[in-house]
Design an enzyme around this catalytic site. Structure first.
Site, mmCIF file in Angstrom:
data_model
loop_
_atom_site.group_PDB
_atom_site.id
_atom_site.type_symbol
_atom_site.label_atom_id
_atom_site.label_comp_id
_atom_site.label_asym_id
_atom_site.label_seq_id
_atom_site.Cartn_x
_atom_site.Cartn_y
_atom_site.Cartn_z
ATOM 1 N N GLU A 65 0.815 -1.220 0.000
ATOM 2 C CA GLU A 65 0.000 0.000 0.000
ATOM 3 C C GLU A 65 0.847 1.269 0.000
ATOM 4 O O GLU A 65 1.263 1.749 1.050
ATOM 5 C CB GLU A 65 -0.939 0.017 1.212
ATOM 6 C CG GLU A 65 -1.822 1.251 1.262
ATOM 7 C CD GLU A 65 -2.810 1.261 2.432
ATOM 8 O OE1 GLU A 65 -3.539 2.260 2.561
ATOM 9 O OE2 GLU A 65 -2.832 0.297 3.224
ATOM 10 N N LYS A 110 -2.406 -1.945 -3.305
ATOM 11 C CA LYS A 110 -3.481 -1.112 -2.739
ATOM 12 C C LYS A 110 -3.074 0.354 -2.881
ATOM 13 O O LYS A 110 -2.522 0.958 -1.972
ATOM 14 C CB LYS A 110 -3.720 -1.481 -1.264
ATOM 15 C CG LYS A 110 -4.851 -0.655 -0.629
ATOM 16 C CD LYS A 110 -5.220 -1.127 0.767
ATOM 17 C CE LYS A 110 -6.254 -0.192 1.376
ATOM 18 N NZ LYS A 110 -6.785 -0.663 2.661
#
Length: 340
Positions: free
Chosen positions: A178, A220
């Site tokens: 992420e 992500k």
């Protein structure tokens, strides 16, 4: 089961058409803030009750393939004594775990942050796996200003994400990578595009250096959007167009799934923007999905208000948002669906 078989099995269960990931991994300070807004004290018991409500939502597995949990949730139980990761698994939802330990200022890179938590990570992951976690999540954050992120900030954060991902895969755990480019600021959508592209190029170069197998990770990222204080707002179509352009330039086709974070967007904005991307994606090599926290949970908290008699209404709110984002996965969401 070999590590490769384990990784493939988790990816197969996680990257599923029409489904996305529920992020329910808020730290104690974040939960305190969320609960304060509805006049509920954040205690271990109130957090257990709330996360139990989320995971026992009837039919949630129709639209949610995975859930990112906070450490304490792995050992918490429902009122009738069932472990919460087990409850998720019984709905066909893969349990995962947030493993980073928050951020500190990065030395010699004013304005940039670096995420902590690599020390002892392998040992922690082994324990989490025993409690049912099959994937992990680690977040690096990048703020946009005239000078940030710095080249050092971009490189250092990419290196940490790659080291984390390599450790996960060595233990048969799928890493969610992420790199969040923050919404804060008054920057243009063009500036966000420039930063996001630089960040993701660095991340994939680092993953390659650390021999991370892209077939067994989930990205992500944040969407390419103007800063929340920017003068010019962007339409869902412009956000979709610029985000897809950036992904095509930065993300190898070997990646199975891209699950966007909502990053401060309202529940409706996050759904509309995901829908616009899927409507425009054509033959994109990766599945475009969601891994939303607040954009799935905000209506749930408002409906719940910490009261047992509101559990059904809160679960209905979660099911509805999950269903709407499930439709956005196909590019078939419409504003009329909000009224149903």
């Amino acid at each position: 089961m070999s590590i490769q078989t384990e990784l493939q099995s988790t990816i197969t269960d996680l990257v599923v058409k029409g489904k996305g990931i529920l992020a329910a991994d808020e730290s104690h300070p974040t939960m305190t803030k969320r609960f304060k807004a509805i006049n509920v004290e954040s205690t271990e018991e109130s957090r257990r009750a709330y996360r139990s409500l989320l995971l026992t939502t009837p039919g949630l597995g129709e639209f949610i393939s995975g859930v990112i949990l906070f450490e304490e949730t792995l050992e918490q139980k429902t009122d009738d004594g069932k472990l919460l990761p087990q409850v998720a698994a019984e709905q066909g939802i893969v349990p995962g775990i947030k493993v980073d330990k928050g951020t500190l200022p990065l030395a010699n890179a004013a304005g940039d942050l670096i995420t902590q938590g690599l020390d002892g990570l392998a040992e922690r992951l082994t324990g989490y796996k025993e409690h049912g976690a099959r994937f992990a999540k680690w977040r690096e954050i990048y703020s946009i200003s005239a000078l940030n992120p710095t080249p050092l900030g971009i490189t250092a954060n990419a290196e940490v994400l790659a080291r984390y991902a390599a450790i996960c895969q060595s233990l048969g755990i799928v890493p969610i990578v992420e790199p969040e480019v923050l919404l804060d600021g008054d920057h243009t959508i063009e500036r966000c595009l420039e930063v996001t592209e630089a960040v993701q190029h660095a991340v994939f170069h680092a993953l390659h250096r650390h021999r991370v197998e892209l077939e067994y990770i989930v990205l992500k990222p944040s969407m390419v959007v103007p800063g929340k204080n920017a003068q010019n707002k962007a339409s869902p179509e412009e956000i979709a167009e610029k985000t897809l352009a950036q992904l095509r330039r930065s993300v190898p086709a070997a990646m199975p799934g891209i699950n966007f974070l909502s990053g401060g967007q309202t529940p409706e904005e996050a759904t509309v923007n995901l829908n616009a991307m899927n409507a425009m994606a054509g033959n994109a090599p990766w599945q475009l999905s969601f891994s939303y926290g607040r954009a799935l949970q905000q209506p749930v908290l408002q409906a719940w208000q910490g009261k047992p008699e509101n559990i059904k209404a809160a679960q209905n709110a979660l099911y509805k948002r999950a269903k709407l984002n499930g439709a956005a996965r196909y590019g078939s969401y419409t504003a009329e669906m909000e009224k149903e």
